[in-house]
Design a protein around this motif. Structure first.
Motif, PDB file in Angstrom:
ATOM      1  N   ARG A 119     -12.347  21.366   1.835  1.00 52.42           N
ATOM      2  CA  ARG A 119     -12.789  20.150   1.146  1.00 52.42           C
ATOM      3  C   ARG A 119     -13.031  18.969   2.066  1.00 52.42           C
ATOM      4  O   ARG A 119     -13.842  18.095   1.765  1.00 52.42           O
ATOM      5  CB  ARG A 119     -11.743  19.706   0.123  1.00 52.42           C
ATOM      6  N   VAL A 171      -3.876  15.236   3.723  1.00 53.34           N
ATOM      7  CA  VAL A 171      -4.932  16.239   3.875  1.00 53.34           C
ATOM      8  C   VAL A 171      -6.265  15.703   3.350  1.00 53.34           C
ATOM      9  O   VAL A 171      -7.337  16.163   3.745  1.00 53.34           O
ATOM     10  CB  VAL A 171      -4.514  17.560   3.170  1.00 53.34           C
ATOM     11  N   GLU A 172      -6.201  14.682   2.474  1.00 59.18           N
ATOM     12  CA  GLU A 172      -7.430  14.098   1.930  1.00 59.18           C
ATOM     13  C   GLU A 172      -8.161  13.199   2.922  1.00 59.18           C
ATOM     14  O   GLU A 172      -9.211  12.652   2.600  1.00 59.18           O
ATOM     15  CB  GLU A 172      -7.109  13.257   0.682  1.00 59.18           C
ATOM     16  N   ASP A 199       0.825  -1.207   0.000  1.00 57.68           N
ATOM     17  CA  ASP A 199       0.000   0.000   0.000  1.00 57.68           C
ATOM     18  C   ASP A 199       0.861   1.260   0.000  1.00 57.68           C
ATOM     19  O   ASP A 199       0.550   2.242  -0.671  1.00 57.68           O
ATOM     20  CB  ASP A 199      -0.934  -0.003   1.210  1.00 57.68           C
ATOM     21  N   VAL A 231      -1.141  21.218 -14.086  1.00 55.87           N
ATOM     22  CA  VAL A 231      -1.930  20.892 -12.908  1.00 55.87           C
ATOM     23  C   VAL A 231      -1.472  21.714 -11.699  1.00 55.87           C
ATOM     24  O   VAL A 231      -2.267  22.224 -10.923  1.00 55.87           O
ATOM     25  CB  VAL A 231      -1.822  19.388 -12.584  1.00 55.87           C
ATOM     26  N   LEU A 232      -0.152  21.846 -11.556  1.00 55.51           N
ATOM     27  CA  LEU A 232       0.428  22.713 -10.529  1.00 55.51           C
ATOM     28  C   LEU A 232       1.492  23.564 -11.224  1.00 55.51           C
ATOM     29  O   LEU A 232       1.893  23.280 -12.351  1.00 55.51           O
ATOM     30  CB  LEU A 232       1.077  21.891  -9.407  1.00 55.51           C
ATOM     31  N   SER A 280       2.023   1.732  -3.585  1.00 59.28           N
ATOM     32  CA  SER A 280       1.108   1.703  -4.740  1.00 59.28           C
ATOM     33  C   SER A 280      -0.034   2.697  -4.615  1.00 59.28           C
ATOM     34  O   SER A 280      -0.958   2.705  -5.415  1.00 59.28           O
ATOM     35  CB  SER A 280       0.552   0.300  -4.959  1.00 59.28           C
ATOM     36  N   TYR A 281       0.025   3.530  -3.574  1.00 58.74           N
ATOM     37  CA  TYR A 281      -1.027   4.530  -3.362  1.00 58.74           C
ATOM     38  C   TYR A 281      -0.323   5.842  -3.032  1.00 58.74           C
ATOM     39  O   TYR A 281       0.001   6.124  -1.886  1.00 58.74           O
ATOM     40  CB  TYR A 281      -1.923   4.064  -2.210  1.00 58.74           C
ATOM     41  N   TRP A 296       1.168  24.421  -3.467  1.00 55.85           N
ATOM     42  CA  TRP A 296      -0.255  24.316  -3.131  1.00 55.85           C
ATOM     43  C   TRP A 296      -0.811  25.644  -2.669  1.00 55.85           C
ATOM     44  O   TRP A 296      -1.992  25.945  -2.882  1.00 55.85           O
ATOM     45  CB  TRP A 296      -0.495  23.216  -2.099  1.00 55.85           C
ATOM     46  N   LYS A 301      -3.779   8.295  -7.822  1.00 50.24           N
ATOM     47  CA  LYS A 301      -2.858   7.781  -6.802  1.00 50.24           C
ATOM     48  C   LYS A 301      -2.362   6.375  -7.145  1.00 50.24           C
ATOM     49  O   LYS A 301      -1.402   5.899  -6.565  1.00 50.24           O
ATOM     50  CB  LYS A 301      -3.547   7.792  -5.432  1.00 50.24           C
ATOM     51  N   TRP A 360      -6.791  10.401   4.692  1.00 50.39           N
ATOM     52  CA  TRP A 360      -6.326   9.024   4.925  1.00 50.39           C
ATOM     53  C   TRP A 360      -4.941   9.062   5.560  1.00 50.39           C
ATOM     54  O   TRP A 360      -4.267  10.101   5.542  1.00 50.39           O
ATOM     55  CB  TRP A 360      -6.300   8.211   3.626  1.00 50.39           C
ATOM     56  N   THR A 390      -2.303  12.632 -11.510  1.00 51.64           N
ATOM     57  CA  THR A 390      -3.130  12.981 -10.360  1.00 51.64           C
ATOM     58  C   THR A 390      -3.840  11.749  -9.795  1.00 51.64           C
ATOM     59  O   THR A 390      -4.506  11.845  -8.780  1.00 51.64           O
ATOM     60  CB  THR A 390      -4.176  14.044 -10.739  1.00 51.64           C
ATOM     61  N   ASN A 404       0.348  10.093  -3.845  1.00 52.61           N
ATOM     62  CA  ASN A 404       0.087  11.377  -4.480  1.00 52.61           C
ATOM     63  C   ASN A 404       1.410  11.907  -5.008  1.00 52.61           C
ATOM     64  O   ASN A 404       2.280  12.320  -4.230  1.00 52.61           O
ATOM     65  CB  ASN A 404      -0.503  12.366  -3.467  1.00 52.61           C
ATOM     66  N   TYR A 452       2.002  14.154  -8.209  1.00 56.07           N
ATOM     67  CA  TYR A 452       1.383  14.788  -9.378  1.00 56.07           C
ATOM     68  C   TYR A 452       2.353  14.969 -10.538  1.00 56.07           C
ATOM     69  O   TYR A 452       1.939  15.210 -11.656  1.00 56.07           O
ATOM     70  CB  TYR A 452       0.781  16.145  -8.980  1.00 56.07           C
TER      71      TYR A 452
END
Ligand code: HEM
Lengths: 316, 202
Positions: free
Chosen positions: A276, A138-139, A74, A186-187, A77-78, A254, A88, A141, A86, A80, A82
């Protein structure tokens, strides 16, 4: 608990003192040798390019964690990241374009020893250590990850920052060949992050070169990334190519993308909600339920003093 | 098309529409949804809700283009599937993503515009689903059509929900905005009559 604390077993209890001391000296020499060997091996392009090569390190006693580790699969393979995508899931597939060796880090700004340093020169004089940290995105998880690296402070001190160095700015490599998504907008590339000098020098702040005892896989920010465990994950900038000591507070990527949503400090704080995501709770990867999010991600004891008297709602 | 063969096709479409949900279930059971299965479930069910909404909206253009009226007889089923996937999406959000922590759900609804707009879209779908029966169509008469025109508004708020949810990369929402623009433009009266040779009588 997966990792035994060194204090769990005192070798001196089961071995006579002389033998024990002898063995310790022998082990120290061995570790010294294999650190050198592994750093040499670290430069072998084929192996290092895909991560996974074993590192030699000691376990930092004060920085263990009595929580179940997030599985290697995990953690790798997960991501962020970018600069690749975008999504994951995508970086693990795409990150082979990154060539983490040879790697140079440009050190600039308010310090006595600026210059262009080869990564191995920055790592050579230091023994690596393993620290298990929580990572809170921040999302909403989180993970628990055994990093291998060295305290950022020990690396930065060698550049002898001057009194003008109030902040440290970090930049990810900018190279559209290695990071295909840097062709998009994107950024605002390259990715920029920053810390106050006090945050950078805090003993918790880690410069990581590995995880799970191995060289950092590309998708985790090879060859060298920041780990600031009391801040949201995006502060822990990956694939660092530039370190600059500055007087003014840097504007991170950001912050540029949305200053209303992302501030400079980005400390994990369940009381300050994000436009968010409510930050009250989090989902540990591998679990179905939700955990309460801890103030400063559980590191209040070590870092709360850095922000005493500060309005954390304003300085988010 | 004969009545018999149409009801065969309709049954096929019914099963086809169920496939995305079954694939999600299979993904959960076989641990094929990656490291964060809850996030994958919420997102993919949201994607399918929007896709079914668009499929439903493309029925009347398809009828116009082909001159075949049997398309219309699929529309109610597709509309109800849209509602089915929307309900799944919302249930997954409440039950798994937020794990029934109502303090967070309430905060989301009042403080996060993308959730507010999503909820609005879902709430507006409910009267459409409830009045989809033959009996209701007869009972409401002209008002039925008026009520169901709300789907145009819902399609806009649904796409807006997606656009606002995205963190930085708005490429995918823009694709949906583009398709929605085409679908809605079809509803505008044409200034000239375009002959479609395969259409009877045009
Ligand atoms: C007709 C109604 C709705 C439609 C068409 C819809 C559609 C979508 C779509 C397309 C996405 C993006 C999926 C992706 O990124 O691939 C999404 C995400 C999301 N929707 Fe909805 N939605 C609807 C209603 C709702 C409602 C009522 C709620 C909650 C009350 C909700 C909560 C969410 C959440 C939380 C996400 C983001 C999940 C994440 O960040 O991972 N949606 N929705």
């Amino acid at each position: 608990m997966l990792i035994k604390r060194p204090s769990d077993i005192a070798s001196s209890e089961i071995t006579s003192e002389a033998v024990y001391k002898d063995r310790r000296r022998f082990l120290q020499q061995m570790i010294g040798l294999s650190v050198a060997a592994s750093l040499g091996g670290y430069l072998s392009p084929v192996q290092a390019a895909y991560g996974g090569k074993p590192l030699t390190y000691s376990k930092a006693k004060e920085f263990q964690l009595d929580e179940k580790l997030t599985p290697y699969k995990d953690v790798t393979s997960y991501n962020n990241f970018y600069e690749f995508s975008t999504s994951k899931q995508a970086p693990a597939r795409m990150a082979h374009t990154l060539k983490p060796t040879p790697w140079n880090i440009s050190v600039e700004g308010a310090c006595a020893k600026p210059g262009n340093y080869a990564l191995e020169d920055l790592l050579k004089p230091q023994a690596l250590e393993e620290r298990i940290y929580r990572l809170r995105c921040v999302e909403g998880w989180s993970m628990a990850i055994p990093w291998v690296g060295l305290p950022l402070a020990s690396m930065l001190k060698r550049f002898e920052p001057t009194s003008d160095a109030k902040y440290v700015l970090f930049e990810t490599l900018y190279d559209t060949e290695q990071f295909p998504n840097q062709r998009g907008r994107v950024l605002d590339w390259p990715y920029v992050e920053g810390l106050t000098i006090a945050e950078a020098m805090n003993p918790l702040t880690l410069m990581a070169v590995g995880l799970y005892g191995e060289v950092l896989p590309n998708q985790n920010g090879a060859p060298m990334r920041l780990v600031v465990p009391w801040k949201y994950g995006f502060k822990s900038i990956k694939s660092i190519a530039k370190i600059r000591f500055v007087e003014k507070m840097p504007t991170s990527s950001w912050m540029k993308a949305s200053s209303r949503e992302y501030g400079f400090y980005a400390n994990v704080n369940p009381q300050v909600s994000h436009p968010r995501w409510s930050q009250k709770r989090e989902r540990r990867i591998g679990e179905w339920g939700r955990r309460e999010t801890l103030m400063f991600n559980g590191y209040a004891e070590q870092v709360a003093h850095l922000y005493s008297g500060m309005d954390l709602k304003k300085n988010f | 098309m004969s009545h018999r063969s149409f009801s065969f096709y309709k049954r096929m479409v019914f099963i086809l529409c169920l496939l995305p949900a079954l694939l999600l279930l299979e993904g959960v059971l076989n641990d094929r949804l990656g490291s964060n299965p809850i996030e994958a479930l919420v997102r993919q069910s949201g994607d399918w809700t929007l896709r079914f909404l668009f499929i439903t909206l493309s029925i009347s253009p398809l009828r116009k283009l082909t001159g075949q009226s049997y398309w219309i007889r699929l529309r109610r089923m597709l509309g109800l599937y849209t509602f089915f996937y929307a309900s799944l999406h919302v249930s997954l959000y409440i039950g798994l993503d937020k794990f029934l922590y109502w303090d967070e759900i309430v905060e989301d609804i009042f403080e996060r515009p993308f959730i507010t707009i999503g909820l609005l879209s879902f709430l507006l779908l409910i009267p459409l689903a409830v009045t989809s029966t033959q009996k209701m169509i007869r009972r409401l008469g002209k008002n039925w059509l008026r009520l169901h025109r709300m789907i145009y508004l819902i399609s806009i708020t649904a796409v807006l929900h997606f656009y606002m949810m995205v963190k930085a990369d708005t490429q995918e929402p823009w694709i949906y905005i583009f398709i929605l623009t085409l679908l809605l433009a079809f509803r505008l009266p044409l200034p000239i009559k375009i002959p479609l040779p395969w259409r009877k009588g045009s």
